[in-house]
Motif scaffolding. Sequence first.
Motif, PDB file in Angstrom:
ATOM      1  N   UNK A 100     -39.958 -17.740 -21.545  1.00 20.19           N
ATOM      2  CA  UNK A 100     -41.350 -18.104 -21.218  1.00 20.19           C
ATOM      3  C   UNK A 100     -42.284 -16.905 -21.162  1.00 20.19           C
ATOM      4  N   UNK A 101     -41.784 -15.748 -20.702  1.00 21.25           N
ATOM      5  CA  UNK A 101     -42.622 -14.553 -20.666  1.00 21.25           C
ATOM      6  C   UNK A 101     -42.976 -14.086 -22.069  1.00 21.25           C
ATOM      7  N   UNK A 102     -41.985 -14.113 -22.956  1.00 10.04           N
ATOM      8  CA  UNK A 102     -42.244 -13.699 -24.336  1.00 10.04           C
ATOM      9  C   UNK A 102     -43.262 -14.640 -24.983  1.00 10.04           C
ATOM     10  N   UNK A 103     -43.094 -15.943 -24.754  1.00 11.93           N
ATOM     11  CA  UNK A 103     -44.035 -16.921 -25.314  1.00 11.93           C
ATOM     12  C   UNK A 103     -45.448 -16.637 -24.816  1.00 11.93           C
ATOM     13  N   UNK A 104     -45.577 -16.405 -23.512  1.00 17.82           N
ATOM     14  CA  UNK A 104     -46.903 -16.166 -22.933  1.00 17.82           C
ATOM     15  C   UNK A 104     -47.539 -14.905 -23.501  1.00 17.82           C
ATOM     16  N   UNK A 105     -46.763 -13.838 -23.624  1.00 16.42           N
ATOM     17  CA  UNK A 105     -47.306 -12.575 -24.128  1.00 16.42           C
ATOM     18  C   UNK A 105     -47.712 -12.701 -25.590  1.00 16.42           C
ATOM     19  N   UNK A 106     -46.830 -13.277 -26.417  1.00 17.48           N
ATOM     20  CA  UNK A 106     -47.110 -13.388 -27.852  1.00 17.48           C
ATOM     21  C   UNK A 106     -48.304 -14.302 -28.116  1.00 17.48           C
ATOM     22  N   UNK A 107     -48.309 -15.467 -27.485  1.00 15.18           N
ATOM     23  CA  UNK A 107     -49.412 -16.410 -27.702  1.00 15.18           C
ATOM     24  C   UNK A 107     -50.729 -15.828 -27.190  1.00 15.18           C
ATOM     25  N   UNK A 108     -50.681 -15.207 -26.020  1.00 17.73           N
ATOM     26  CA  UNK A 108     -51.901 -14.628 -25.468  1.00 17.73           C
ATOM     27  C   UNK A 108     -52.467 -13.524 -26.337  1.00 17.73           C
ATOM     28  N   UNK A 109     -51.604 -12.626 -26.816  1.00 24.12           N
ATOM     29  CA  UNK A 109     -52.075 -11.523 -27.659  1.00 24.12           C
ATOM     30  C   UNK A 109     -52.642 -12.042 -28.973  1.00 24.12           C
TER      31      UNK A 109
ATOM     32  N   UNK B  75     -21.050 -22.613 -43.104  1.00 24.36           N
ATOM     33  CA  UNK B  75     -20.639 -22.716 -41.694  1.00 24.36           C
ATOM     34  C   UNK B  75     -19.843 -24.006 -41.550  1.00 24.36           C
ATOM     35  N   UNK B  76     -18.544 -23.880 -41.393  1.00 26.02           N
ATOM     36  CA  UNK B  76     -17.667 -25.051 -41.422  1.00 26.02           C
ATOM     37  C   UNK B  76     -17.504 -25.707 -40.054  1.00 26.02           C
ATOM     38  N   UNK B  77     -17.934 -25.037 -38.984  1.00 30.94           N
ATOM     39  CA  UNK B  77     -17.773 -25.593 -37.647  1.00 30.94           C
ATOM     40  C   UNK B  77     -19.125 -25.668 -36.939  1.00 30.94           C
ATOM     41  N   UNK B  78     -19.214 -26.588 -35.991  1.00 28.56           N
ATOM     42  CA  UNK B  78     -20.416 -26.649 -35.172  1.00 28.56           C
ATOM     43  C   UNK B  78     -20.417 -25.482 -34.199  1.00 28.56           C
ATOM     44  N   UNK B  79     -21.540 -24.815 -34.104  1.00 27.60           N
ATOM     45  CA  UNK B  79     -21.635 -23.643 -33.236  1.00 27.60           C
ATOM     46  C   UNK B  79     -22.898 -23.759 -32.392  1.00 27.60           C
ATOM     47  N   UNK B  80     -22.909 -23.117 -31.218  1.00 27.69           N
ATOM     48  CA  UNK B  80     -24.150 -23.106 -30.436  1.00 27.69           C
ATOM     49  C   UNK B  80     -25.184 -22.215 -31.115  1.00 27.69           C
ATOM     50  N   UNK B  81     -26.402 -22.336 -30.698  1.00 27.41           N
ATOM     51  CA  UNK B  81     -27.452 -21.456 -31.199  1.00 27.41           C
ATOM     52  C   UNK B  81     -27.309 -20.112 -30.502  1.00 27.41           C
ATOM     53  N   UNK B  82     -27.181 -19.052 -31.283  1.00 28.16           N
ATOM     54  CA  UNK B  82     -27.025 -17.717 -30.704  1.00 28.16           C
ATOM     55  C   UNK B  82     -28.149 -17.458 -29.698  1.00 28.16           C
ATOM     56  N   UNK B  83     -27.786 -16.884 -28.545  1.00 23.76           N
ATOM     57  CA  UNK B  83     -28.694 -16.840 -27.401  1.00 23.76           C
ATOM     58  C   UNK B  83     -30.030 -16.168 -27.691  1.00 23.76           C
ATOM     59  N   UNK B  84     -30.046 -15.170 -28.563  1.00 20.02           N
ATOM     60  CA  UNK B  84     -31.318 -14.485 -28.789  1.00 20.02           C
ATOM     61  C   UNK B  84     -32.081 -15.000 -30.011  1.00 20.02           C
ATOM     62  N   UNK B  85     -31.507 -15.942 -30.751  1.00 20.76           N
ATOM     63  CA  UNK B  85     -32.178 -16.458 -31.941  1.00 20.76           C
ATOM     64  C   UNK B  85     -33.499 -17.160 -31.617  1.00 20.76           C
ATOM     65  N   UNK B  86     -33.569 -18.055 -30.592  1.00 18.27           N
ATOM     66  CA  UNK B  86     -34.866 -18.684 -30.306  1.00 18.27           C
ATOM     67  C   UNK B  86     -35.967 -17.679 -29.991  1.00 18.27           C
ATOM     68  N   UNK B  87     -35.628 -16.635 -29.239  1.00 19.53           N
ATOM     69  CA  UNK B  87     -36.640 -15.638 -28.894  1.00 19.53           C
ATOM     70  C   UNK B  87     -37.087 -14.866 -30.135  1.00 19.53           C
ATOM     71  N   UNK B  88     -36.117 -14.441 -30.967  1.00 19.34           N
ATOM     72  CA  UNK B  88     -36.462 -13.729 -32.190  1.00 19.34           C
ATOM     73  C   UNK B  88     -37.254 -14.627 -33.126  1.00 19.34           C
ATOM     74  N   UNK B  89     -36.806 -15.863 -33.272  1.00 20.06           N
ATOM     75  CA  UNK B  89     -37.505 -16.792 -34.157  1.00 20.06           C
ATOM     76  C   UNK B  89     -38.930 -17.019 -33.688  1.00 20.06           C
ATOM     77  N   UNK B  90     -39.104 -17.146 -32.370  1.00 17.17           N
ATOM     78  CA  UNK B  90     -40.451 -17.422 -31.873  1.00 17.17           C
ATOM     79  C   UNK B  90     -41.410 -16.314 -32.274  1.00 17.17           C
TER      80      UNK B  90
END
Length: 749
Positions: A537-546, A594-609
């Motif tokens: 949420x902090x990253x979202x606020x900083x990026x959107x605000x800037x 990718x042959x197996x179901x995997x979780x979303x890597x923890x930092x991918x949402x932040x990097x993607x955002x």
Amino acid sequence: MTVSAPDTACPVPSAPPPGALHRVGRWCARNARWAIVTWLLVLVTAFAADKVWGGVYEDEFSLPGTTAQQGADLLEEHGSDLKGFGAQIVLEADDGLGAHRTSVEAALDELDRLPDVLTVADPFTTPGAVSADGTIGYATVRFAENPATFDPSYVDQVDEAVADLRDDHVSVDYGGPLGQLARPEAAHGLSETIGLVTAVVVLLIGFGSIAAAGLPLVTAVVGLAGGLAVLGLVAAAVTFGAAAPTLATMMGLGVGLDYALFLTTRHRGLLASGVPPEEAAGRTLATSGRAVLVAAATVAMALAGLYASGVSFIGTLGAAAGITVLVAALASLTLTPALLGLVGHRIDRWNVRPPVAEPGGGDDTWRRWAATVGRRPWLFLVAGLLILGVLSVPVASMRLGHIDAGASPMDYTERRAYDLIAHGFGAGTNGPLTVVVSLDAGRADRDEVANDVRGALSRTADVVSVSDPAPTRDGDLLTSTVVPRQGPEDESTTDLVHRLDDQVLPEALAGTGADAYVTGTTAVQTAFRDAMVNRLPWVVAVVVGAAFLLLLCAFRSLLVAVKAALLNLLSIGAAYGVVVAVFQWGWGGALFGVTERVPVESYVPMMMFAIVFGLSMDYEVFLLARIREEWLETRDNHAGVAGGLAATGRVISCAAIVMTSVFLAFLLSTNVVIKMLALGLGVSVVIDATVVRLLLVPATMYLFGRANWWLPRPLDRVLPHLDPEAPPTALEPGRRREPDAAEESGASA
């Protein structure tokens, strides 16, 4: 005597002097050879300096304040045998490892002599290190440094140490960070080559001219090469993650192609209207070059916002991508006009079909589409929101975690080691937890604490086995290894780490004066995941605000800035949804290797955002810049929207196809995290270039009408002017402001 009549004609106002960007573009075109030679010298110097002083890329990060980090620090401080970095040498023999004990012990002695090796655990003397049927075993090797960061030639030394063991018909595979080091070398440049080839095809089809297609490619490649060289030099002082150069390449190549393409297209349009090449280069930078500056600044600010995560590992990944973005923008603003000036009117001499330049009045096809949206803006607005809403549905079930070796290709040694350990000892053995108990300077009774801890851990659900708590050499710590029931990426293992930290260990040690910490690779990954969730949420606020403030200053419009931020948040949600559906739900994951179901890597949402928000702003800025030019000239909102869409339709479509191709080419990577980012970024570009640009932006701007360009006068006076030569645009509500003479003559921002 003849008396001349007084001159009563109004004086013609003198044109304002060219701005800085106009002068830069004109100078580069006029002195093309100097500009090109300067870039070549800069590249050679940067590459030579990188070769001599450049740094390396490795995944190192700390999580201060977490129990996982505190436990790791205690192990290092007290000289525990569990300090350093552990990796597994996994052995298998169909006739049983006992029959090869002499060969195994000889190989372990050879491994112990290798540089950076601290200890080697003999599977025959380590409890539980040989499977029940005796065919599978593992030796844990602890290194002084992370072996994943070693030179690949280190694997040859390990292979040599176990060569006799393999000759004795014992299979040997490497797990953990040593397995990462042993991954087959990827075909360097394959993804970049595919992206560039696709770009050539798209640009030739879209514009017909070989030179017009080639100039953006040359600029993008030069900018990327310079950016990577600068990144290597910075890496000597700053620790960048192992994925940094790949991420930087994706971003630098993608935006470099886009920026140079926008400038080349505008330049060709001016040439077609009769403007001399040098002047055309100047005007191009004064108009589209300004949009490039705003777009690059927005992307860089979004990436810099990753430092709001509080984790340097994430912040430096954003900085790495930001470096190549800024260098790509610099190359576009200096090298592109130089190449355009060198080519001059010959830009369309070589072609594969009749060349197509940006029409002065825009493309009629795109103008007709704009008129269609203008007739039913509510319909297209609702349709666009429904599409984004449906794509965003999977986000509700997103599960963050760490992707372990179980998702690697079957022919990788780390995957074979992972599967053998899971088969012989259970999935949880691939992600053991280390419990560190600090005895508080001897005030606690060691034996009593050891019994309490072992009993509490043994009774905990999802725990398969617990080793006897053993004291360190100085006697101040107790260490115990806990094996979970499931693998390290399973949700139950994450819950177990939290349960041990928050409930089991505090209750077991209540009143003893001792403290306990859960650490180890799996615990550190869990702490990292928690940090990403808490700081997003902090990253979202900083990026959107800037980004909001930057757009507010650039376009002098409150609604335009708010709308851009909201629409980009919606498009990011849709991109998240696609990533969850493919990788976590397994919908088509096999198509991407990718042959197996995997979780979303923890930092991918932040990097993607950060990346997606910045890239989304690119097309928003280029489209809005042309709409604003039309608005300043006509003061007609409908004409401005239609004209802006018509003028940018072809170039944004081609740019989107090119950037999507660049990103999707990285799906060839064997790294699942890179695949996630590649798919998420590629999908986001498609969404922005179609749903957002073709439906939502024109529909909302038609509905808002003249309010699009309203800015309260007090705010207008406070905000800095990014383009001081541009005419003011602030409008009081309900008040029409007539264009002045400069605006009537077609002056644009």
